[in-house]
Design a protein around this motif. Sequence first.
Motif, PDB file in Angstrom:
ATOM      1  N   PRO A 194      45.449  37.280  44.577  1.00 35.06           N
ATOM      2  CA  PRO A 194      44.773  37.027  43.294  1.00 35.06           C
ATOM      3  C   PRO A 194      45.118  35.667  42.728  1.00 35.06           C
ATOM      4  N   LEU A 195      44.112  35.055  42.083  1.00 37.41           N
ATOM      5  CA  LEU A 195      44.263  33.741  41.462  1.00 37.41           C
ATOM      6  C   LEU A 195      44.486  33.892  39.963  1.00 37.41           C
TER       7      LEU A 195
ATOM      8  N   GLN B 231      31.481  33.009  43.623  1.00 33.86           N
ATOM      9  CA  GLN B 231      31.078  33.997  42.619  1.00 33.86           C
ATOM     10  C   GLN B 231      31.930  35.253  42.646  1.00 33.86           C
ATOM     11  N   VAL B 232      32.631  35.518  43.742  1.00 32.47           N
ATOM     12  CA  VAL B 232      33.495  36.696  43.845  1.00 32.47           C
ATOM     13  C   VAL B 232      34.912  36.205  44.092  1.00 32.47           C
ATOM     14  N   GLN B 233      35.827  36.531  43.164  1.00 30.19           N
ATOM     15  CA  GLN B 233      37.187  36.012  43.243  1.00 30.19           C
ATOM     16  C   GLN B 233      38.185  37.096  42.854  1.00 30.19           C
ATOM     17  N   PRO B 234      39.322  37.208  43.594  1.00 31.27           N
ATOM     18  CA  PRO B 234      40.391  38.092  43.156  1.00 31.27           C
ATOM     19  C   PRO B 234      41.210  37.401  42.065  1.00 31.27           C
TER      20      PRO B 234
ATOM     21  N   GLN C  98      44.504  43.317  37.294  1.00 25.53           N
ATOM     22  CA  GLN C  98      44.236  42.676  38.578  1.00 25.53           C
ATOM     23  C   GLN C  98      42.950  43.278  39.123  1.00 25.53           C
ATOM     24  N   GLY C  99      42.091  42.435  39.681  1.00 23.40           N
ATOM     25  CA  GLY C  99      40.829  42.941  40.202  1.00 23.40           C
ATOM     26  C   GLY C  99      39.957  41.827  40.727  1.00 23.40           C
ATOM     27  N   LEU C 100      38.654  42.074  40.743  1.00 21.64           N
ATOM     28  CA  LEU C 100      37.694  41.107  41.258  1.00 21.64           C
ATOM     29  C   LEU C 100      36.789  40.611  40.149  1.00 21.64           C
TER      30      LEU C 100
ATOM     31  N   ALA D 248      31.396  37.837  50.881  1.00 19.90           N
ATOM     32  CA  ALA D 248      32.290  37.284  49.861  1.00 19.90           C
ATOM     33  C   ALA D 248      33.224  38.356  49.315  1.00 19.90           C
ATOM     34  N   HIS D 249      32.713  39.567  49.136  1.00 21.51           N
ATOM     35  CA  HIS D 249      33.542  40.675  48.664  1.00 21.51           C
ATOM     36  C   HIS D 249      34.626  41.002  49.677  1.00 21.51           C
TER      37      HIS D 249
END
Length: 207
Positions: free
Chosen positions: A51-52, A63-66, A133-135, A42-43
């Motif tokens: 990114p969303l 569970q892991v989203q940009p 911006q990130g995860l 997922a990472h």
Amino acid sequence: MTRQHIARWAGGALVLLLATGFCLLGVWQLERGQFKQARLDAHARALQQAPLPLAAALSSPDQVQPVAGCGQWLAPLLVLDNQQQDGQPGHRSYQAWRSDAGPVLLVERGWRAWDGRRSPPQVAALTGQACLQGLLLPWPAPGLRAAAQDHERLADGSGYLLARLDHAAVAALLDSEPGSLAVPLLRPARALGTDPAPAAAVLPNTL
């Protein structure tokens, strides 16, 4: 039934119980391996995605989203003690950030070496507006509670030194509305100001 027969039956039952226990332990290990691999996959996928907006990411089952968005830094600074990295003791600092979309996120601000015998390295609390911006990552396991009070004020009054990262306890310490702290935390894609580079590890602790 003689004592010899009883001892034989008891020994057989013990062997069966031990075999069952080892089988269950093996199944648990396999499941943990699958969980960790799924998190790594997922990472890797998230790093390749655009990114969303934060609201869309928080509503997703992944569970892991940009993510990317703007918001306001909140006090206080949170310093999590007893964090190992490359075999060296240290601490990991966090700070809350209220997004323009509404939810409050705990933002990871990096690991710093500290042997615990002197004053912790100084980490300046960030203020004002910031676009990040990130995860989005799942909240790590808080670990075992060893004392009734698992936080104390930093000497300079800028925040708290924590023994564990418990969601409910952190929410109570933050300068934000009750219930606004999101369950995921945010790991920035790049260092913030003078902070160290974000960690590469994605797997949470298992305690």
